[in-house]
Design a protein around this motif. Structure first.
Motif, PDB file in Angstrom:
ATOM      1  N   ASP A 223     -27.148 -17.864  19.577  1.00 51.48           N
ATOM      2  CA  ASP A 223     -26.986 -17.156  18.700  1.00 51.48           C
ATOM      3  C   ASP A 223     -27.837 -17.255  17.849  1.00 51.48           C
ATOM      4  O   ASP A 223     -28.658 -16.302  16.531  1.00 51.48           O
ATOM      5  CB  ASP A 223     -25.506 -17.210  17.885  1.00 51.48           C
ATOM      6  CG  ASP A 223     -24.738 -16.360  18.629  1.00 51.48           C
ATOM      7  OD1 ASP A 223     -24.852 -15.755  19.625  1.00 51.48           O
ATOM      8  OD2 ASP A 223     -23.235 -16.354  18.381  1.00 51.48           O
ATOM      9  N   LEU A 224     -28.157 -18.510  17.325  1.00 51.61           N
ATOM     10  CA  LEU A 224     -29.175 -18.693  16.261  1.00 51.61           C
ATOM     11  C   LEU A 224     -30.697 -18.288  16.318  1.00 51.61           C
ATOM     12  O   LEU A 224     -31.910 -18.406  15.699  1.00 51.61           O
ATOM     13  CB  LEU A 224     -29.066 -20.157  15.976  1.00 51.61           C
ATOM     14  CG  LEU A 224     -27.879 -20.894  14.930  1.00 51.61           C
ATOM     15  CD1 LEU A 224     -28.229 -22.339  14.890  1.00 51.61           C
ATOM     16  CD2 LEU A 224     -27.481 -20.019  14.134  1.00 51.61           C
ATOM     17  N   LYS A 225     -31.290 -18.782  17.594  1.00 49.09           N
ATOM     18  CA  LYS A 225     -32.715 -18.364  18.345  1.00 49.09           C
ATOM     19  C   LYS A 225     -32.449 -16.884  18.295  1.00 49.09           C
ATOM     20  O   LYS A 225     -33.969 -16.692  18.166  1.00 49.09           O
ATOM     21  CB  LYS A 225     -32.004 -18.468  19.715  1.00 49.09           C
ATOM     22  CG  LYS A 225     -32.264 -20.107  20.442  1.00 49.09           C
ATOM     23  CD  LYS A 225     -33.113 -20.391  21.634  1.00 49.09           C
ATOM     24  CE  LYS A 225     -33.548 -21.450  21.672  1.00 49.09           C
ATOM     25  NZ  LYS A 225     -33.676 -21.918  23.567  1.00 49.09           N
ATOM     26  N   ARG A 226     -31.381 -15.727  18.373  1.00 48.05           N
ATOM     27  CA  ARG A 226     -31.486 -14.346  17.911  1.00 48.05           C
ATOM     28  C   ARG A 226     -31.532 -14.238  17.049  1.00 48.05           C
ATOM     29  O   ARG A 226     -32.356 -13.374  16.172  1.00 48.05           O
ATOM     30  CB  ARG A 226     -30.005 -13.705  18.706  1.00 48.05           C
ATOM     31  CG  ARG A 226     -30.013 -13.822  19.778  1.00 48.05           C
ATOM     32  CD  ARG A 226     -28.774 -13.320  20.491  1.00 48.05           C
ATOM     33  NE  ARG A 226     -28.852 -12.652  21.741  1.00 48.05           N
ATOM     34  CZ  ARG A 226     -27.647 -14.445  22.343  1.00 48.05           C
ATOM     35  NH1 ARG A 226     -26.698 -14.742  21.816  1.00 48.05           N
ATOM     36  NH2 ARG A 226     -27.383 -13.575  23.461  1.00 48.05           N
ATOM     37  N   ALA A 227     -31.580 -14.963  15.950  1.00 45.84           N
ATOM     38  CA  ALA A 227     -31.586 -14.853  14.248  1.00 45.84           C
ATOM     39  C   ALA A 227     -33.086 -15.238  13.896  1.00 45.84           C
ATOM     40  O   ALA A 227     -33.254 -14.291  13.515  1.00 45.84           O
ATOM     41  CB  ALA A 227     -30.198 -15.467  14.036  1.00 45.84           C
ATOM     42  N   ILE A 228     -33.580 -16.574  14.585  1.00 43.28           N
ATOM     43  CA  ILE A 228     -35.331 -16.800  13.775  1.00 43.28           C
ATOM     44  C   ILE A 228     -35.198 -15.608  14.792  1.00 43.28           C
ATOM     45  O   ILE A 228     -36.703 -15.615  14.403  1.00 43.28           O
ATOM     46  CB  ILE A 228     -35.194 -18.119  14.557  1.00 43.28           C
ATOM     47  CG1 ILE A 228     -34.246 -19.227  13.725  1.00 43.28           C
ATOM     48  CG2 ILE A 228     -36.440 -18.315  14.605  1.00 43.28           C
ATOM     49  CD1 ILE A 228     -33.462 -20.355  14.556  1.00 43.28           C
ATOM     50  N   TYR A 229     -35.393 -15.544  16.028  1.00 45.54           N
ATOM     51  CA  TYR A 229     -36.747 -14.632  16.690  1.00 45.54           C
ATOM     52  C   TYR A 229     -36.316 -12.598  15.927  1.00 45.54           C
ATOM     53  O   TYR A 229     -38.264 -12.363  15.372  1.00 45.54           O
ATOM     54  CB  TYR A 229     -35.872 -14.403  17.746  1.00 45.54           C
ATOM     55  CG  TYR A 229     -37.014 -12.783  18.789  1.00 45.54           C
ATOM     56  CD1 TYR A 229     -37.899 -13.953  19.882  1.00 45.54           C
ATOM     57  CD2 TYR A 229     -36.558 -12.067  19.301  1.00 45.54           C
ATOM     58  CE1 TYR A 229     -38.976 -12.080  19.919  1.00 45.54           C
ATOM     59  CE2 TYR A 229     -37.138 -10.846  19.663  1.00 45.54           C
ATOM     60  CZ  TYR A 229     -38.196 -11.304  20.393  1.00 45.54           C
ATOM     61  OH  TYR A 229     -39.576 -10.406  21.277  1.00 45.54           O
ATOM     62  N   ALA A 230     -35.493 -12.856  15.142  1.00 43.77           N
ATOM     63  CA  ALA A 230     -35.247 -11.452  14.229  1.00 43.77           C
ATOM     64  C   ALA A 230     -36.248 -11.083  13.592  1.00 43.77           C
ATOM     65  O   ALA A 230     -36.578 -10.077  12.821  1.00 43.77           O
ATOM     66  CB  ALA A 230     -34.079 -10.853  14.361  1.00 43.77           C
ATOM     67  N   MET A 231     -36.207 -12.483  12.640  1.00 39.25           N
ATOM     68  CA  MET A 231     -37.609 -12.941  11.534  1.00 39.25           C
ATOM     69  C   MET A 231     -38.905 -13.286  12.139  1.00 39.25           C
ATOM     70  O   MET A 231     -39.411 -12.805  11.021  1.00 39.25           O
ATOM     71  CB  MET A 231     -37.063 -13.992  10.686  1.00 39.25           C
ATOM     72  CG  MET A 231     -35.429 -13.943  10.302  1.00 39.25           C
ATOM     73  SD  MET A 231     -34.795 -14.561   9.215  1.00 39.25           S
ATOM     74  CE  MET A 231     -34.223 -16.969  11.041  1.00 39.25           C
ATOM     75  N   TYR A 232     -38.689 -13.572  13.085  1.00 41.20           N
ATOM     76  CA  TYR A 232     -40.233 -14.089  13.420  1.00 41.20           C
ATOM     77  C   TYR A 232     -40.767 -13.627  15.027  1.00 41.20           C
ATOM     78  O   TYR A 232     -41.827 -13.886  15.192  1.00 41.20           O
ATOM     79  CB  TYR A 232     -39.821 -15.747  13.510  1.00 41.20           C
ATOM     80  CG  TYR A 232     -39.539 -15.926  12.195  1.00 41.20           C
ATOM     81  CD1 TYR A 232     -41.052 -15.985  11.442  1.00 41.20           C
ATOM     82  CD2 TYR A 232     -38.720 -17.080  11.947  1.00 41.20           C
ATOM     83  CE1 TYR A 232     -40.412 -16.766  10.224  1.00 41.20           C
ATOM     84  CE2 TYR A 232     -38.477 -17.688  11.211  1.00 41.20           C
ATOM     85  CZ  TYR A 232     -39.251 -17.387   9.777  1.00 41.20           C
ATOM     86  OH  TYR A 232     -39.396 -18.315   8.701  1.00 41.20           O
ATOM     87  N   GLN A 233     -40.271 -12.207  14.755  1.00 41.59           N
ATOM     88  CA  GLN A 233     -40.851 -12.090  15.831  1.00 41.59           C
ATOM     89  C   GLN A 233     -42.469 -11.819  16.715  1.00 41.59           C
ATOM     90  O   GLN A 233     -43.015 -11.500  17.343  1.00 41.59           O
ATOM     91  CB  GLN A 233     -40.225 -10.409  16.325  1.00 41.59           C
ATOM     92  CG  GLN A 233     -40.265  -9.260  17.576  1.00 41.59           C
ATOM     93  CD  GLN A 233     -39.288  -8.198  17.563  1.00 41.59           C
ATOM     94  OE1 GLN A 233     -38.670  -8.120  17.518  1.00 41.59           O
ATOM     95  NE2 GLN A 233     -39.776  -7.300  19.109  1.00 41.59           N
ATOM     96  N   PRO A 234     -43.059 -10.992  15.526  1.00 41.54           N
ATOM     97  CA  PRO A 234     -44.330 -10.384  15.360  1.00 41.54           C
ATOM     98  C   PRO A 234     -45.012 -11.558  16.283  1.00 41.54           C
ATOM     99  O   PRO A 234     -46.103 -11.753  16.405  1.00 41.54           O
ATOM    100  CB  PRO A 234     -44.860 -10.126  14.154  1.00 41.54           C
ATOM    101  CG  PRO A 234     -43.385  -9.424  13.507  1.00 41.54           C
ATOM    102  CD  PRO A 234     -42.157 -10.703  13.738  1.00 41.54           C
ATOM    103  N   ASP A 235     -44.510 -12.873  15.177  1.00 39.75           N
ATOM    104  CA  ASP A 235     -45.206 -14.127  15.718  1.00 39.75           C
ATOM    105  C   ASP A 235     -45.102 -14.694  16.929  1.00 39.75           C
ATOM    106  O   ASP A 235     -46.195 -14.751  17.889  1.00 39.75           O
ATOM    107  CB  ASP A 235     -44.993 -15.635  14.618  1.00 39.75           C
ATOM    108  CG  ASP A 235     -45.322 -15.810  13.478  1.00 39.75           C
ATOM    109  OD1 ASP A 235     -46.243 -14.734  13.477  1.00 39.75           O
ATOM    110  OD2 ASP A 235     -45.287 -16.540  12.574  1.00 39.75           O
TER     111      ASP A 235
END
Length: 245
Positions: A223-235
């Motif tokens: 779940d935390l990976k999904r949250a981080i990915y949502a913020m940093y998807q462009p990177d």
């Protein structure tokens, strides 16, 4: 934005916070024959040391992103490079090393509590922000930290913003983009392409290393990976990192 320029090596490093930048500062100085007696980043802020570095052909330059293309055009015979980092690892590292900035921005009561505890601990605790972070981590869990970033945003500090933005990816043409995860190999490739080489004395110990693989495994739920990915998807997409959740 900031760059570090070496006239001797014909290299221009576009700085990227929390992606081995301190180690790269130290290396560029060492390869130019300069060995500061303090962390390289700190030394390059001191006027007395700036003069020494400048004599060796190393300078730290600040300019607006609007001038990025013009700056590159004026340095067409230099190799422009940077290093990037897995966004998961970078986010964990910021929790260990920059949590105070998040608290000051988004959780003031916790920030002031930690400051008070740090002061109350005595003079030995005053010089390092990490002592304050130790108190903050007892009040702000990693999950809370990610939630604060998701709710309020990541653009309040270049340490937390997108790496694409930090390095002006859309404005500069990079000759080389290395990865922190393969730091030693990529540095040697970069220097080899530039006609330079490191000796054993030029291979600095990584500075400001604040999280390891075990820390990531312990902290990063799906779940935390999904949250981080949502913020940093462009990177993730720009630099080819695996989101893996």
């Amino acid at each position: 934005m900031h760059v570090v320029k070496s006239d001797k090596l014909r290299l221009i490093y576009v700085t990227n916070p929390k992606a081995a930048s301190s180690s790269i500062f130290k290396l560029m100085l060492a390869l130019s024959g300069v060995q500061p007696n303090m962390p390289a980043r700190k030394a390059l802020r001191r006027d007395s040391f700036k003069a020494i570095a400048r004599d060796a052909g190393v300078s730290r330059i600040k300019f607006s992103r609007k001038r990025a293309r013009r700056f590159q055009k004026r340095h067409a015979n230099y190799t422009f490079f940077t290093f990037v980092r897995d966004p998961y690892s970078r986010c964990v590292s910021n929790y260990y090393n920059k949590l105070n900035r998040v608290a000051k921005e988004y959780s003031r009561n916790d920030y002031y509590f930690a400051k008070a505890m740090q002061i109350a601990s005595g003079p030995a605790a005053w010089s390092s922000h990490l002592r304050g972070i130790a108190f903050l981590k007892k009040r702000i869990s990693f999950e809370d930290y990610v939630r604060l970033l998701r709710e309020h945003g990541i653009d309040f500090s270049h340490h937390f913003g997108l790496q694409r933005t930090a390095i002006s990816y859309n404005d500069l043409k990079f000759d080389f983009i290395g990865k922190v995860e393969s730091f030693d190999y990529d540095i040697d490739v970069l220097l080899g392409n530039a006609g330079a080489a490191r000796t054993n004395d030029d291979k600095p110990t990584r500075e400001n290393v604040s999280s390891g693989k075990q820390d990531m495994n312990d902290l990063l739920t799906d779940d935390l990976k999904r949250a981080i990915y949502a913020m940093y998807q462009p990177d993730f997409e720009t630099f080819g990192y695996d989101r893996s959740f």
